[in-house]
Design an enzyme around this catalytic site. Sequence first.
Site, PDB file in Angstrom:
ATOM      1  N   THR A  62      -8.746   9.361   8.162  1.00  0.00           N
ATOM      2  CA  THR A  62      -8.373   8.128   7.462  1.00  0.00           C
ATOM      3  C   THR A  62      -8.197   6.940   8.413  1.00  0.00           C
ATOM      4  O   THR A  62      -7.647   5.909   8.025  1.00  0.00           O
ATOM      5  CB  THR A  62      -7.047   8.347   6.714  1.00  0.00           C
ATOM      6  OG1 THR A  62      -6.030   8.743   7.661  1.00  0.00           O
ATOM      7  CG2 THR A  62      -7.184   9.434   5.657  1.00  0.00           C
ATOM      8  N   GLY A 104      -8.496   3.618  10.219  1.00  0.00           N
ATOM      9  CA  GLY A 104      -9.103   2.345   9.862  1.00  0.00           C
ATOM     10  C   GLY A 104      -8.930   1.934   8.422  1.00  0.00           C
ATOM     11  O   GLY A 104      -9.465   0.907   7.992  1.00  0.00           O
ATOM     12  N   THR A 105      -8.168   2.703   7.651  1.00  0.00           N
ATOM     13  CA  THR A 105      -8.028   2.411   6.225  1.00  0.00           C
ATOM     14  C   THR A 105      -7.485   1.010   5.968  1.00  0.00           C
ATOM     15  O   THR A 105      -8.020   0.258   5.149  1.00  0.00           O
ATOM     16  CB  THR A 105      -7.097   3.440   5.559  1.00  0.00           C
ATOM     17  OG1 THR A 105      -7.526   4.749   5.901  1.00  0.00           O
ATOM     18  CG2 THR A 105      -7.090   3.278   4.064  1.00  0.00           C
ATOM     19  N   LYS A 120       0.840  -1.199   0.000  1.00  0.00           N
ATOM     20  CA  LYS A 120       0.000   0.000   0.000  1.00  0.00           C
ATOM     21  C   LYS A 120       0.875   1.250   0.000  1.00  0.00           C
ATOM     22  O   LYS A 120       1.675   1.458   0.906  1.00  0.00           O
ATOM     23  CB  LYS A 120      -0.922  -0.022   1.223  1.00  0.00           C
ATOM     24  CG  LYS A 120      -1.865  -1.243   1.228  1.00  0.00           C
ATOM     25  CD  LYS A 120      -2.728  -1.316   2.452  1.00  0.00           C
ATOM     26  CE  LYS A 120      -1.942  -1.543   3.718  1.00  0.00           C
ATOM     27  NZ  LYS A 120      -2.778  -1.878   4.882  1.00  0.00           N
TER      28      LYS A 120
END
Length: 267
Positions: free
Chosen positions: A210, A212-213, A176
């Site tokens: 953001t 908990g992405t 990511k």
Amino acid sequence: MNPRPPLVLTVAGSDSGGGAGIQADLKTMLALGVHGMSVVTAVTAQNSRGVHGVWELPAEAVRAQYRAVVDDIGVHAVKTGMLATAPLVDTVAELLAGTDAPVVVDPVGVSKHGDPLLAATALESVRKRLLPAATVATPNLDEVTQLTGIVVEDEDGMRRAADAILGYGPRWALIKGGHLPGDAAEVVDLLTDGTEEHWLYAPRYDNRHTHGTGCTLASAVASGLAKGLPVPKAVREAKAYVTGALAAGFALGEGIGPVDHGWELRR
């Protein structure tokens, strides 16, 4: 009798603020049409400003929860999140080895606020026992550095990171890239099994909420796999869902708010 939805089990920590962890996982699963089940590994006292306390459950409690669910209800995919300690990592890896279902491993190391969620002594267990059980591993760039020592600064670095993560045994690595330096208009992730490469681009939103992405993305991937989707399609659909949730993230408390897991329901 109504047909049963696909079954997804999250093995992770609780976030009392509701933005990440087990709470985010179950919201994601509901939004994506699967039945979510949970094994709680740790309880955190957490809000929008950070993690204020962590209490790990004993390994026998984690094992009992897992066996209770899997032996009676069954499971079509498993997602792992915060495992906290080496004994818990080892326990979960042992349980996964006996489960015939795809596994998404989110190797949670630190919270969005920078609070440690994995003991340094657990890293070797993650590398040698947990990652080999993964169908898809989903580290962010900080977790890549924690696990491999590689500091990623560009897309070429993401390739090197993926190779290093794949070297520990998962079938696919999803690196990511949201933490890449710079102010590019797009966020990029790399999905690869060492042969295929899938570069996934999405808009970068000017939204600091953001929290908990990572949990949400891993749970969305697991939900897709439980529905029988191939890995690349499951990841693409998960990325689209998380991109919408990020765009709809909202303020909560005085710090970093969560992504909106119900954004599609409220459109």
